[in-house]
Design a protein around this motif. Structure first.
Motif, mmCIF file in Angstrom:
data_model
loop_
_atom_site.group_PDB
_atom_site.id
_atom_site.type_symbol
_atom_site.label_atom_id
_atom_site.label_comp_id
_atom_site.label_asym_id
_atom_site.label_seq_id
_atom_site.Cartn_x
_atom_site.Cartn_y
_atom_site.Cartn_z
ATOM 1 N N ARG A 26 0.820 -1.197 0.000
ATOM 2 C CA ARG A 26 0.000 0.000 0.000
ATOM 3 C C ARG A 26 0.859 1.255 0.000
ATOM 4 N NH1 ARG A 26 -3.881 1.280 2.604
ATOM 5 N NH2 ARG A 26 -3.377 3.452 2.872
ATOM 6 N N GLU A 27 0.302 2.295 -0.614
ATOM 7 C CA GLU A 27 0.826 3.649 -0.558
ATOM 8 C C GLU A 27 -0.253 4.527 0.061
ATOM 9 O OE1 GLU A 27 3.752 4.767 -1.110
ATOM 10 O OE2 GLU A 27 4.769 3.160 -2.218
ATOM 11 N N ASP A 28 -0.088 5.844 -0.013
ATOM 12 C CA ASP A 28 -0.998 6.740 0.688
ATOM 13 C C ASP A 28 -2.443 6.605 0.219
ATOM 14 O OD1 ASP A 28 1.091 7.702 2.159
ATOM 15 O OD2 ASP A 28 1.440 9.450 0.885
ATOM 16 N N THR A 29 -2.673 6.491 -1.080
ATOM 17 C CA THR A 29 -4.044 6.507 -1.608
ATOM 18 C C THR A 29 -4.423 5.223 -2.332
ATOM 19 O OG1 THR A 29 -3.300 7.568 -3.657
ATOM 20 C CG2 THR A 29 -4.025 9.018 -1.855
ATOM 21 N N TRP A 30 -3.531 4.245 -2.429
ATOM 22 C CA TRP A 30 -3.873 3.011 -3.128
ATOM 23 C C TRP A 30 -3.202 1.823 -2.467
ATOM 24 C CZ3 TRP A 30 -0.251 -0.182 -5.419
ATOM 25 C CH2 TRP A 30 1.034 0.358 -5.592
ATOM 26 N N GLN A 31 -3.735 0.656 -2.790
ATOM 27 C CA GLN A 31 -3.157 -0.582 -2.288
ATOM 28 C C GLN A 31 -3.493 -1.699 -3.267
ATOM 29 O OE1 GLN A 31 -5.026 -1.374 1.497
ATOM 30 N NE2 GLN A 31 -6.768 -2.357 0.541
ATOM 31 N N SER A 32 -2.692 -2.756 -3.217
ATOM 32 C CA SER A 32 -2.926 -3.907 -4.072
ATOM 33 C C SER A 32 -2.347 -5.130 -3.390
ATOM 34 C CB SER A 32 -2.267 -3.707 -5.447
ATOM 35 O OG SER A 32 -2.604 -4.753 -6.329
ATOM 36 N N GLY A 33 -3.009 -6.281 -3.552
ATOM 37 C CA GLY A 33 -2.535 -7.463 -2.864
ATOM 38 C C GLY A 33 -3.068 -8.747 -3.459
ATOM 39 N N VAL A 34 -2.596 -9.869 -2.910
ATOM 40 C CA VAL A 34 -2.973 -11.202 -3.358
ATOM 41 C C VAL A 34 -3.402 -12.023 -2.148
ATOM 42 C CG1 VAL A 34 -2.162 -13.332 -4.432
ATOM 43 C CG2 VAL A 34 -1.398 -11.132 -5.325
ATOM 44 N N LEU A 35 -4.481 -12.787 -2.314
ATOM 45 C CA LEU A 35 -4.961 -13.718 -1.291
ATOM 46 C C LEU A 35 -5.114 -15.088 -1.933
ATOM 47 C CD1 LEU A 35 -6.286 -14.187 1.598
ATOM 48 C CD2 LEU A 35 -8.462 -13.852 0.430
ATOM 49 N N VAL A 36 -4.582 -16.132 -1.293
ATOM 50 C CA VAL A 36 -4.733 -17.502 -1.795
ATOM 51 C C VAL A 36 -5.247 -18.381 -0.662
ATOM 52 C CG1 VAL A 36 -2.965 -17.307 -3.576
ATOM 53 C CG2 VAL A 36 -2.316 -18.034 -1.281
ATOM 54 N N THR A 37 -6.087 -19.363 -1.006
ATOM 55 C CA THR A 37 -6.601 -20.318 -0.025
ATOM 56 C C THR A 37 -6.459 -21.736 -0.575
ATOM 57 O OG1 THR A 37 -8.918 -20.519 -0.760
ATOM 58 C CG2 THR A 37 -8.339 -18.573 0.557
ATOM 59 N N HIS A 38 -6.366 -22.687 0.340
ATOM 60 C CA HIS A 38 -6.275 -24.100 -0.031
ATOM 61 C C HIS A 38 -7.070 -24.901 0.995
ATOM 62 C CE1 HIS A 38 -4.574 -27.880 -1.512
ATOM 63 N NE2 HIS A 38 -4.357 -28.212 -0.245
ATOM 64 N N THR A 39 -7.955 -25.762 0.501
ATOM 65 C CA THR A 39 -8.792 -26.586 1.371
ATOM 66 C C THR A 39 -8.651 -28.049 0.968
ATOM 67 O OG1 THR A 39 -10.404 -24.793 1.575
ATOM 68 C CG2 THR A 39 -11.115 -26.985 2.245
ATOM 69 N N GLU A 40 -8.404 -28.905 1.953
ATOM 70 C CA GLU A 40 -8.294 -30.340 1.715
ATOM 71 C C GLU A 40 -9.465 -31.061 2.377
ATOM 72 O OE1 GLU A 40 -4.506 -31.656 3.085
ATOM 73 O OE2 GLU A 40 -3.358 -30.432 1.652
ATOM 74 N N ARG A 41 -10.160 -31.893 1.596
ATOM 75 C CA ARG A 41 -11.329 -32.638 2.086
ATOM 76 C C ARG A 41 -11.141 -34.109 1.723
ATOM 77 N NH1 ARG A 41 -16.427 -28.740 0.548
ATOM 78 N NH2 ARG A 41 -17.409 -30.062 2.138
ATOM 79 N N PRO A 42 -10.387 -34.864 2.534
ATOM 80 C CA PRO A 42 -10.011 -36.241 2.172
ATOM 81 C C PRO A 42 -11.213 -37.166 1.971
ATOM 82 C CG PRO A 42 -8.672 -35.423 4.000
ATOM 83 C CD PRO A 42 -9.761 -34.431 3.782
ATOM 84 N N TRP A 43 -12.248 -37.018 2.775
ATOM 85 C CA TRP A 43 -13.390 -37.939 2.674
ATOM 86 C C TRP A 43 -14.041 -37.852 1.296
ATOM 87 C CZ3 TRP A 43 -18.715 -38.238 2.085
ATOM 88 C CH2 TRP A 43 -19.317 -39.415 2.547
ATOM 89 N N ARG A 44 -14.019 -36.634 0.705
ATOM 90 C CA ARG A 44 -14.591 -36.444 -0.632
ATOM 91 C C ARG A 44 -13.529 -36.540 -1.725
ATOM 92 N NH1 ARG A 44 -18.429 -31.264 -1.001
ATOM 93 N NH2 ARG A 44 -18.279 -31.971 -3.182
ATOM 94 N N ASP A 45 -12.268 -36.834 -1.326
ATOM 95 C CA ASP A 45 -11.166 -36.857 -2.289
ATOM 96 C C ASP A 45 -11.173 -35.556 -3.093
ATOM 97 O OD1 ASP A 45 -8.962 -37.715 -3.698
ATOM 98 O OD2 ASP A 45 -10.107 -38.949 -5.113
ATOM 99 N N ARG A 46 -11.210 -34.433 -2.368
ATOM 100 C CA ARG A 46 -11.378 -33.126 -2.992
ATOM 101 C C ARG A 46 -10.349 -32.142 -2.431
ATOM 102 N NH1 ARG A 46 -15.887 -29.921 -5.205
ATOM 103 N NH2 ARG A 46 -15.663 -27.735 -4.592
ATOM 104 N N ASN A 47 -9.673 -31.436 -3.321
ATOM 105 C CA ASN A 47 -8.812 -30.311 -2.971
ATOM 106 C C ASN A 47 -9.298 -29.091 -3.739
ATOM 107 O OD1 ASN A 47 -7.111 -31.802 -1.294
ATOM 108 N ND2 ASN A 47 -5.765 -32.383 -2.981
ATOM 109 N N ALA A 48 -9.332 -27.931 -3.038
ATOM 110 C CA ALA A 48 -9.847 -26.715 -3.669
ATOM 111 C C ALA A 48 -8.920 -25.551 -3.364
ATOM 112 C CB ALA A 48 -11.259 -26.417 -3.167
ATOM 113 N N GLN A 49 -8.642 -24.762 -4.395
ATOM 114 C CA GLN A 49 -7.837 -23.551 -4.233
ATOM 115 C C GLN A 49 -8.610 -22.362 -4.795
ATOM 116 O OE1 GLN A 49 -6.212 -26.198 -6.162
ATOM 117 N NE2 GLN A 49 -5.563 -27.124 -4.223
ATOM 118 N N THR A 50 -8.455 -21.221 -4.151
ATOM 119 C CA THR A 50 -8.972 -19.967 -4.686
ATOM 120 C C THR A 50 -7.879 -18.912 -4.583
ATOM 121 O OG1 THR A 50 -9.879 -19.204 -2.565
ATOM 122 C CG2 THR A 50 -11.340 -20.497 -3.996
ATOM 123 N N ALA A 51 -7.975 -17.899 -5.422
ATOM 124 C CA ALA A 51 -7.009 -16.804 -5.415
ATOM 125 C C ALA A 51 -7.710 -15.519 -5.801
ATOM 126 C CB ALA A 51 -5.854 -17.089 -6.378
ATOM 127 N N ALA A 52 -7.199 -14.400 -5.275
ATOM 128 C CA ALA A 52 -7.738 -13.079 -5.610
ATOM 129 C C ALA A 52 -6.584 -12.094 -5.707
ATOM 130 C CB ALA A 52 -8.740 -12.618 -4.560
#
Length: 739
Positions: free
Chosen positions: A366-392
């Motif tokens: 961030r600077e005085d009047t603006w900002q920018s960034g990245v967010l990532v997530t990871h979820t593991e669900r073994p019972w469903r044999d499922r992995n999920a990722q999101t990013a912004a």
């Protein structure tokens, strides 16, 4: 609460010898004489921006331990309203509200409020100027009454929040401080700056004080234990856990939680939701409410990559309504320009392996009047044999007149060897012509493969949402109306293939009257469009145009009794019409006690829900909901709250249709009528030992009943039957203590 500290106060670089300070609301210590003084206040609601020096005076000064805020409110006895409220509950009293930007740079802030009567609220204020009231901080407040005015006094320790001090060359730090008085009798707000948090330049125009903020290291240990007795299952359970917090300095924090899932003792509100959109429920669990401003990514229509209620929710095998959490860890680092954060939460594996694991990482510049960034997530669900990722990838810009927020979203899911990838984009652009007029454009696109529900929340995917929103207020200095605010909202919606969906065009006018009451009216036109979600996803048909209207009146808040009532008249469904009535009443027999009695009733013959694959039913229905809340103080530290909620939905089949070739084909001799009844109740005693230190005794009782026998039984007799044949009946004892 009270604290005694021998301190050396530093205000605007000057040293002031402070005697022993006692947070009692009196503002009579010598240190207050050297505080920064706010004498010029502006009327910001209604936003005449009229300057006054005879309504409120604010004071602020900083010490090595934290920041002190004081108010003198020039309201005579008999002209002010004194009332206590439970923490974060609605404040029906005169109150002081203030915002502290500890970093002094608009990277985030905290909002606090204290009433004449001792009630408090606190919330996180994000860089996008949205509030999250789930956060609870460590701070102290008190009030005191004089004949011609009342005063409030607040102390907020530096260690209660995470922030990067914005130090100047002389080592002093700039701290943003914005003060307000809410005058209940007139619904007026007076502020130390001619902006509110609805103005895009709020952070830019915040007044600053200088503070000498020492480097501090802090440890905090918060163990807690619960014992729960289940009278239905004739079982008991004892659980223990703790939070451990280490802060090497104000801008860094490492938190560890072991078994944190039972941190929330309050039950959720009843939810009779038969729509295709999931109800968004907030999270009050302490571990997940801290430092949420750094993790925040602001996308339109409540689209979230992090919705912490997913953590510890029902297990993937369906055997657990609440899945125990083994542990969680979170870290925060806030530098001069860069911010880094992350957390991980691991659910119990359970015998079937149905527990889930969640991981999040965040970086922002961030600077005085603006900002920018990245967010990532990871979820593991073994019972469903499922992995999920999101990013912004999100960005924000603010100036005196413009504000702009955008986010590029992506998801990638692998389940049982099948891969899917989706994307989305969110944009919000606002232009502020003046404090009373602004124009906002909103856009959201989520393609049909975007899936963030493993850890996030969305209303739907396969969606393009467009909105243009205009708001203009006219203020009056005399007469029986103080302000009229006009709002126009124009929407266009489609799915990602371009198929037009129903969209609402709305005009809404809000009137603040001179006696403190309010009146609102809205008129909506919902354009025709295709419903592509109903019919269990196996059909779609085109809705007709709909006209809707709503009228609301709220009485003045002063006195021991207040009330509000509203009426709706809506076209709905395939060919239906609905009427809706709501009455909310509040009785305050004592300054420490209040009784709320709210009732809602809707009847109409156009409720449409999916009744099977490729099939919908239209119902003639009656919906009644009742809410009763009694709350107050038994002693200075002992709170009592009693809540009873009851809802009943009678749905009598009017017609059933198969969706064939995008058309509705009537089906004869099908009756899908049903009655859905639910109630929940809670009695809670809370003994306040201090910040994050409480003893709770909570009794919960509830039940639900679903059948096809519509209209043959009396509602009250059914409520009595559910009370006797309850499904939930448990007593919980909980204690937590901050060391």
């Amino acid at each position: 609460m009270r604290t005694r500290l021998l301190i050396l106060a530093l205000v605007s670089g000057q040293t002031v010898l402070a005697n022993e300070i006692q947070v009692d609301g009196k503002l009579d210590e010598a240190a207050w004489q050297g505080a920064a003084i706010y004498r010029d206040f502006y009327q910001v609601v209604p936003a005449t921006l009229m300057q006054t020096q005879n309504k409120v005076e604010g004071r602020a000064f900083a010490t090595a331990d934290g920041i002190y805020i004081g108010f003198k409110n020039w309201q005579k006895q008999g002209e002010r309203k004194k009332q206590y409220n439970l923490q974060d509950a609605f404040m029906q009293a005169d109150f002081n509200r203030f915002v502290i930007d500890f970093s002094g740079d608009g990277s985030g802030a905290y909002q606090f409020a204290v009433t004449l009567g001792g009630g408090v609220q606190d919330a996180v204020l994000t860089p996008q100027l949205t509030t999250d009231a789930d956060w609870d901080g460590i701070w102290q407040s008190a009030f005191y009454e004089y004949k011609d005015y009342w005063s409030s006094e607040v102390f907020i320790p530096w260690h209660s929040v995470s922030f990067k001090p914005n130090r100047t060359n002389d080592g002093m730090a700039n701290v943003g401080v914005s003060l307000q008085l809410y005058e209940l009798a007139t619904n007026h707000i007076y502020a130390s700056q001619p902006q509110t948090t609805s103005n895009s330049d709020f952070y830019l125009k915040m007044p600053k004080i200088q503070a000498s903020i020492p480097e501090q290291q802090q440890w905090a240990f918060i163990p807690y234990a619960t014992h729960q007795q289940d009278f239905v299952g004739e079982a008991s359970n004892t659980d223990m856990g703790f939070d451990l917090v280490f802060k090497p300095d104000h801008h860094q924090k490492l938190s560890l939680a072991v078994n944190p899932d039972f941190g929330q003792v309050d039950s959720d509100e009843l939810d009779l939701n038969y729509s295709t959109v999931e109800t968004l429920v907030t999270d009050k669990r302490p571990f997940f409410t801290q430092d949420i401003g750094v993790m925040n990514v602001n996308a339109e229509q409540n689209t979230k990559l992090i919705h912490t209620r997913r953590i510890g929710a029902g297990s993937d095998d369906g055997q657990k309504v609440i899945t125990p959490i083994d542990g969680a860890v979170r870290f925060i680092h806030q530098g001069d320009n860069w911010q880094f954060a992350g957390f991980a939460a691991l659910e119990e594996e359970l015998d079937s392996g149905a527990g889930k694991d969640f991981y999040v990482g965040r970086a922002r510049y961030r600077e005085d009047t603006w900002q920018s960034g990245v967010l990532v997530t990871h979820t593991e669900r073994p019972w469903r044999d499922r992995n999920a990722q999101t990013a912004a990838w999100d960005s924000q810009y603010q100036s005196d007149t413009w504000s702009w927020q955008s986010a590029l979203l992506a998801s990638a899911v692998t389940e049982r060897g099948e891969d899917s990838q989706g994307y989305g984009v969110s944009t919000n652009i606002k232009y502020q012509f003046d404090p009373n007029t602004h124009l906002t454009g909103r856009y959201l696109r989520l393609d049909d493969e975007f899936d963030n529900n493993d850890l996030g929340y969305r209303k739907r995917n396969n969606w393009r949402f467009n909105e243009l929103y205009f708001s203009h207020a006219v203020n009056y200095s005399s007469g029986f109306i103080n302000r009229i605010q006009y709002n126009v909202q124009l929407n266009y919606e489609s799915n990602d293939s371009g198929l037009k969906l129903p969209a609402t065009q709305s005009y809404w006018a809000s009137f603040i009257l001179a006696d403190g009451s309010s009146f609102d009216a809205s008129f909506d036109y919902q354009t025709a469009g295709w419903d592509d979600l109903i019919g269990a996803g196996l059909g779609q048909y085109e809705n007709r145009d709909l006209l809707k209207s709503w009228f609301f009146y709220g009485s003045p808040y002063t006195g021991s009794f207040s009330w509000a009532a509203s009426f709706r008249l809506d076209q709905e469904g395939i060919d239906g019409l609905a009427q809706q009535y709501a009455v909310d009443m509040t009785w305050m027999p004592h300054e420490n006690w209040s009784l709320k009695f709210n009732n809602f009733y809707r009847q109409g013959d156009g409720m449409v829900i999916a009744s099977g694959p490729g099939q919908v039913a239209e119902y003639d229905r009656r919906l009644f909901a009742n809410y009763i809340n009694v709350s107050g103080l038994l002693s200075d530290k002992l709170e009592l709250s009693m809540i009873f909620q009851w809802a009943i939905l009678d749905a009598d089949t009017k017609a059933v249709y198969d969706i064939r070739g995008h058309h509705l084909s009537p089906v004869s001799a099908v009756d899908n009528s049903f009655t859905d009844q639910r109630f929940t109740s809670q009695i809670k005693l809370r003994y306040r030992l201090g910040a994050y230190s409480d003893i709770y005794v909570v009794y919960n009782r509830g039940a639900g009943q679903f059948d096809q026998d519509v209209g043959s039984k009396e509602w009250l007799s059914e409520l009595n039957s559910m009370w006797q044949q309850r499904e939930q009946d448990q007593l919980t004892f909980k204690v937590r203590y901050l060391f």
